[in-house]
Design a protein around this motif. Structure first.
Motif, PDB file in Angstrom:
ATOM      1  N   LEU A  45       4.538 -26.033  22.671  1.00  0.00           N
ATOM      2  CA  LEU A  45       3.189 -26.512  22.992  1.00  0.00           C
ATOM      3  C   LEU A  45       2.463 -25.544  23.929  1.00  0.00           C
ATOM      4  N   ARG A  46       3.173 -25.005  24.922  1.00  0.00           N
ATOM      5  CA  ARG A  46       2.573 -24.052  25.852  1.00  0.00           C
ATOM      6  C   ARG A  46       2.099 -22.809  25.096  1.00  0.00           C
ATOM      7  N   SER A  47       2.899 -22.304  24.180  1.00  0.00           N
ATOM      8  CA  SER A  47       2.527 -21.131  23.394  1.00  0.00           C
ATOM      9  C   SER A  47       1.245 -21.398  22.598  1.00  0.00           C
ATOM     10  N   TYR A  48       1.156 -22.577  22.012  1.00  0.00           N
ATOM     11  CA  TYR A  48      -0.026 -22.969  21.248  1.00  0.00           C
ATOM     12  C   TYR A  48      -1.264 -22.995  22.148  1.00  0.00           C
ATOM     13  N   VAL A  49      -1.132 -23.630  23.306  1.00  0.00           N
ATOM     14  CA  VAL A  49      -2.254 -23.735  24.247  1.00  0.00           C
ATOM     15  C   VAL A  49      -2.676 -22.343  24.721  1.00  0.00           C
ATOM     16  N   GLU A  50      -1.716 -21.510  25.124  1.00  0.00           N
ATOM     17  CA  GLU A  50      -2.048 -20.176  25.624  1.00  0.00           C
ATOM     18  C   GLU A  50      -2.743 -19.327  24.562  1.00  0.00           C
ATOM     19  N   TYR A  51      -2.312 -19.446  23.306  1.00  0.00           N
ATOM     20  CA  TYR A  51      -2.967 -18.722  22.210  1.00  0.00           C
ATOM     21  C   TYR A  51      -4.435 -19.135  22.108  1.00  0.00           C
ATOM     22  N   HIS A  52      -4.660 -20.450  22.136  1.00  0.00           N
ATOM     23  CA  HIS A  52      -6.028 -20.937  21.984  1.00  0.00           C
ATOM     24  C   HIS A  52      -6.902 -20.595  23.187  1.00  0.00           C
ATOM     25  N   ILE A  53      -6.338 -20.610  24.373  1.00  0.00           N
ATOM     26  CA  ILE A  53      -7.105 -20.219  25.560  1.00  0.00           C
ATOM     27  C   ILE A  53      -7.449 -18.728  25.480  1.00  0.00           C
TER      28      ILE A  53
END
Length: 87
Positions: free
Chosen positions: A73-81
């Motif tokens: 989930l963190r990887s997904y969020v960081e990609y989108h940010i």
């Protein structure tokens, strides 16, 4: 990667004198001058509904599966940010 209890016990029983650390460089002043203190993030317990096959897969990865789910989930969020993307 998971490690078996037997492998972990074998590693714990290796005397420190038998561990070769010659390939580890010393941490000199230049390392410490660039070091940054990182405060650990606090985690919050939640109730989350996920598909049973998804949960089964994460559980099959062994101990720490919830941390693995958090990392995904963190990887997904960081990609989108990073890419200024909206979901």
């Amino acid at each position: 990667m998971t490690i078996s209890r037997k492998q972990l016990e074998e590693l714990e029983n290796i005397p420190e004198s038998a561990i070769d650390t010659s390939d580890i460089s010393e941490l000199d002043a230049s390392f410490w001058s660039q070091a940054k203190q990182v405060k650990p993030l606090t985690k919050q317990a939640i109730s989350l509904r996920v598909d049973s096959d998804v949960l089964d897969w994460f559980k099959s990865q062994g101990k720490g599966y919830q941390s693995l789910m958090n990392a995904v989930l963190r990887s997904y969020v960081e990609y989108h940010i990073k890419n200024n993307k909206e979901v």
